[in-house]
Scaffold this motif. Structure first.
Motif, short mmCIF file in Angstrom:
data_model
loop_
_atom_site.label_atom_id
_atom_site.label_comp_id
_atom_site.label_asym_id
_atom_site.label_seq_id
_atom_site.Cartn_x
_atom_site.Cartn_y
_atom_site.Cartn_z
N PHE A 50 0.83 -1.20 0.00
CA PHE A 50 0.00 0.00 0.00
C PHE A 50 0.87 1.26 0.00
O PHE A 50 0.54 2.26 -0.65
CB PHE A 50 -0.93 0.01 1.21
N LEU A 51 1.97 1.23 0.74
CA LEU A 51 2.87 2.38 0.75
C LEU A 51 3.45 2.63 -0.64
O LEU A 51 3.52 3.78 -1.10
CB LEU A 51 4.01 2.14 1.75
N PHE A 52 3.86 1.56 -1.32
CA PHE A 52 4.42 1.71 -2.65
C PHE A 52 3.38 2.29 -3.60
O PHE A 52 3.69 3.18 -4.41
CB PHE A 52 4.92 0.36 -3.16
N MET A 53 2.13 1.80 -3.50
CA MET A 53 1.06 2.36 -4.33
C MET A 53 0.92 3.86 -4.08
O MET A 53 0.81 4.66 -5.01
CB MET A 53 -0.26 1.65 -4.03
N GLY A 54 0.94 4.25 -2.81
CA GLY A 54 0.79 5.66 -2.46
C GLY A 54 1.93 6.52 -2.97
O GLY A 54 1.69 7.60 -3.54
N TYR A 55 3.16 6.05 -2.79
CA TYR A 55 4.30 6.85 -3.23
C TYR A 55 4.35 6.97 -4.76
O TYR A 55 4.73 8.02 -5.30
CB TYR A 55 5.60 6.24 -2.70
N ILE A 56 3.97 5.91 -5.46
CA ILE A 56 3.93 5.97 -6.92
C ILE A 56 2.86 6.95 -7.39
O ILE A 56 3.08 7.78 -8.28
CB ILE A 56 3.68 4.57 -7.52
N VAL A 57 1.66 6.87 -6.78
CA VAL A 57 0.58 7.78 -7.15
C VAL A 57 0.97 9.22 -6.86
O VAL A 57 0.67 10.14 -7.63
CB VAL A 57 -0.72 7.40 -6.38
N GLU A 58 1.66 9.43 -5.74
CA GLU A 58 2.09 10.78 -5.37
C GLU A 58 2.99 11.38 -6.44
O GLU A 58 2.95 12.58 -6.70
CB GLU A 58 2.84 10.72 -4.04
N ARG A 59 3.81 10.54 -7.08
CA ARG A 59 4.77 11.03 -8.06
C ARG A 59 4.28 10.93 -9.50
O ARG A 59 5.04 11.16 -10.42
CB ARG A 59 6.08 10.23 -7.91
N ALA A 60 3.01 10.58 -9.69
CA ALA A 60 2.48 10.39 -11.05
C ALA A 60 1.79 11.63 -11.60
O ALA A 60 1.14 11.56 -12.65
CB ALA A 60 1.50 9.21 -11.07
N ASN A 61 1.90 12.76 -10.90
CA ASN A 61 1.30 14.02 -11.35
C ASN A 61 -0.21 13.90 -11.57
O ASN A 61 -0.77 14.56 -12.45
CB ASN A 61 1.97 14.50 -12.65
N ILE A 62 -0.86 13.06 -10.76
CA ILE A 62 -2.30 12.90 -10.88
C ILE A 62 -3.03 14.00 -10.12
O ILE A 62 -4.07 14.49 -10.56
CB ILE A 62 -2.73 11.51 -10.34
N VAL A 63 -2.47 14.41 -8.99
CA VAL A 63 -3.18 15.29 -8.08
C VAL A 63 -3.44 16.66 -8.68
O VAL A 63 -4.51 17.24 -8.50
CB VAL A 63 -2.41 15.42 -6.75
N ASP A 64 -2.47 17.23 -9.41
CA ASP A 64 -2.68 18.55 -9.99
C ASP A 64 -3.81 18.53 -11.01
O ASP A 64 -4.65 19.44 -11.06
CB ASP A 64 -1.38 19.09 -10.60
N ARG A 65 -3.87 17.48 -11.83
CA ARG A 65 -4.97 17.35 -12.80
C ARG A 65 -6.30 17.19 -12.08
O ARG A 65 -7.31 17.77 -12.48
CB ARG A 65 -4.75 16.14 -13.70
N LEU A 66 -6.28 16.39 -11.03
CA LEU A 66 -7.51 16.12 -10.28
C LEU A 66 -8.05 17.40 -9.65
O LEU A 66 -9.26 17.68 -9.75
CB LEU A 66 -7.22 15.07 -9.20
N PHE A 67 -7.21 18.18 -9.02
CA PHE A 67 -7.66 19.41 -8.38
C PHE A 67 -8.18 20.40 -9.42
O PHE A 67 -9.23 21.05 -9.21
CB PHE A 67 -6.53 20.04 -7.58
N GLU A 68 -7.49 20.54 -10.52
CA GLU A 68 -7.93 21.46 -11.57
C GLU A 68 -9.30 21.05 -12.11
O GLU A 68 -10.19 21.89 -12.28
CB GLU A 68 -6.90 21.49 -12.70
N THR A 69 -9.47 19.76 -12.35
CA THR A 69 -10.74 19.28 -12.89
C THR A 69 -11.89 19.49 -11.91
O THR A 69 -12.97 19.96 -12.28
CB THR A 69 -10.63 17.78 -13.23
N LEU A 70 -11.66 19.15 -10.64
CA LEU A 70 -12.71 19.30 -9.64
C LEU A 70 -13.04 20.78 -9.40
O LEU A 70 -14.19 21.12 -9.11
CB LEU A 70 -12.31 18.62 -8.34
#
Length: 450
Positions: free
Chosen positions: A77-97
């Motif tokens: 689960f930690l590896f999943m989280g760290y990979i997601v953190e570095r995948a530049n998903i969050v900036d797109r997600l915040f902009e879209t929402l």
């Protein structure tokens, strides 16, 4: 001194040493072995210096932790989280929402909270969520003339939801410490987690409606975004991460996979997302593996030290002293719950959640049957309570994480002030959970029976 008195000295000395700043895991191991050498000392059978059962106990405890099936899910689960953190998903997600919620009161704060909740659920790492969202969402809200306290509180509160909403790493650690089924624990924490997040949303929208100056409405764009384009933005930012989380959680709750198997699929899914977003580089992969190993080692050695320490403490009779003392107070189950939660609340100021769960919660667990308290219910109350440890001054770690990357004009006192209303909502949720325990029991009973 008698053995029980030695046990109390052992506990008191441990508290003093960790307050002095010594590493907790190694302090636990050193004190467990040191006092254990005295507890298990047998001069008649001793042939050499290391001929003492404490060393056998330490080796067995180490093997038990490393072979624990429940704890296997933590690095995945930690590896999943760290990979997601570095995948530049969050900036797109915040902009879209932000665009999707534009017509709602406090739209950017609503978008920030939903992004925080989703990202925190995927990572379970409070510091990472608060820091990243502080870099991403806080400047955008301040630019939109949001009140500093209001904007800071949203990020601090949203970033802590990951230790409550499954698949939470904290719940995995509690399950390993208490012996409660992690599957039932996940099911039980789901509704309280959504209830707390829902209360946060109601508060944000309500404050924005009552005090529009706190969260001014955004200006309408010169060219409205077509519905089709907005749908595509949601499809490529919100849904991939949401589907990944729901797939992992659904596989666990419906019995399709064990937590470790589901976590491995989640880790693979995180890699696939990073590749799909063209964000996976060798450097980012190295960083994710390193951080995963470092955090996992910390948790596992905490378990080794805690179990060694608690075994010696119990062998010396310390557990009986604590039990007799609590029983001598002649408390009702409600009074015991309040006392336990106050102690955990206070421990949350100087200590991390992992240290509280692994070291101090096992002291309460043997007392639960005496008051007819379900360990599952107790664990969910603790998960709620630990939200406050990140939000309550003077040691609100979420506030310090945010202050570290916030613009200079945002003061720490403003961040504290913005976080306090969410502390109140946590307490309200805990009271609701006690008054209506079916909030925690409904899904476990629905899925798995009584």
């Amino acid at each position: 001194m008698t053995d029980p008195q030695i046990a109390i000295l052992m506990l008191g000395l441990f508290i003093v040493v960790i307050m002095l700043g010594f590493p907790i895991a190694f302090t636990l191991m050193a004190m467990g072995i040191g006092f254990g050498y005295y507890a298990y000392f047998d001069a008649d059978r001793m042939r050499h210096l290391f001929d003492n059962r404490i060393f056998d106990l330490f080796v067995n405890q180490t093997y038990s932790v490393m072979a624990n099936d429940v704890l296997t899910a933590i690095p995945l689960f930690l590896f999943m989280g760290y990979i997601v953190e570095r995948a530049n998903i969050v900036d797109r997600l915040f902009e879209t929402l932000s665009i999707a919620t534009r017509r709602m009161p406090g739209s950017m704060a609503v978008a920030a909270l939903i992004t925080c909740a989703l990202f925190a659920t995927a990572t379970g790492i409070v510091g990472a969520v608060v820091t990243l969202m502080g870099l991403l969402a806080l400047p955008a809200m301040l630019k939109a003339r949001y009140d500093e306290r209001f904007a800071s509180g949203v990020i601090c509160a949203g970033g802590t939801l990951g230790i409550l909403i499954p698949p939470s790493i904290m719940l995995i650690v509690y399950a390993a410490a208490s012996g409660v089924s992690i599957v039932r624990l996940y099911a039980g924490a789901l509704l309280p987690g959504f209830l707390l997040a829902g209360m946060y949303l109601v508060y944000i929208i309500g404050r924005a409606m009552l005090q529009p100056s706190l969260a001014p409405r955004p200006e309408e764009p010169e060219e409205p975004i077509p519905t089709g384009k907005l749908a595509w933005m949601l499809l490529t930012s919100f849904f991939p991460l949401a589907i990944l989380i729901l797939s992992v959680l659904g596989a666990i709750l419906f019995g399709l996979a064990t937590p470790s198997e589901a976590a491995s699929i989640g880790a693979l899914g995180g890699l696939v997302l990073a590749i799909a977003y063209r964000a996976l580089t060798w450097k980012r992969l190295q960083e994710s593996v390193y951080l995963t190993v470092r955090t996992t080692a910390m948790v596992c050695w905490l378990f080794v030290g805690s179990w060694t320490f608690s075994s010696v403490f119990s062998y010396l009779g310390g557990e009986h002293i604590v039990r007799d003392f609590v029983m001598g107070l002649d408390m009702t189950p409600l009074q015991f719950l309040i006392l336990a939660q106050i102690i955990i609340f206070l421990l949350g100021w100087p200590l991390e959640w992992s240290e509280i769960i692994i070291i101090f919660v096992p002291i309460f667990l043997p007392l639960l049957p005496l008051f007819d308290i379900d360990p599952l219910f107790f664990g969910i109350l603790i998960a709620l309570n630990l939200q406050t440890s990140f939000l309550t001054p003077p040691m609100a770690m979420s506030a310090y994480y945010l202050k570290g990357i916030a613009p200079p004009h945002v003061r720490l006192t403003q961040i504290f002030a913005g976080s306090l209303p969410y502390v109140f909502m946590v307490f309200v949720t805990m009271v609701m959970l006690y008054v209506f325990p079916q909030i925690a029991y409904y899904l476990p009973q629905l899925f798995y029976g009584r």
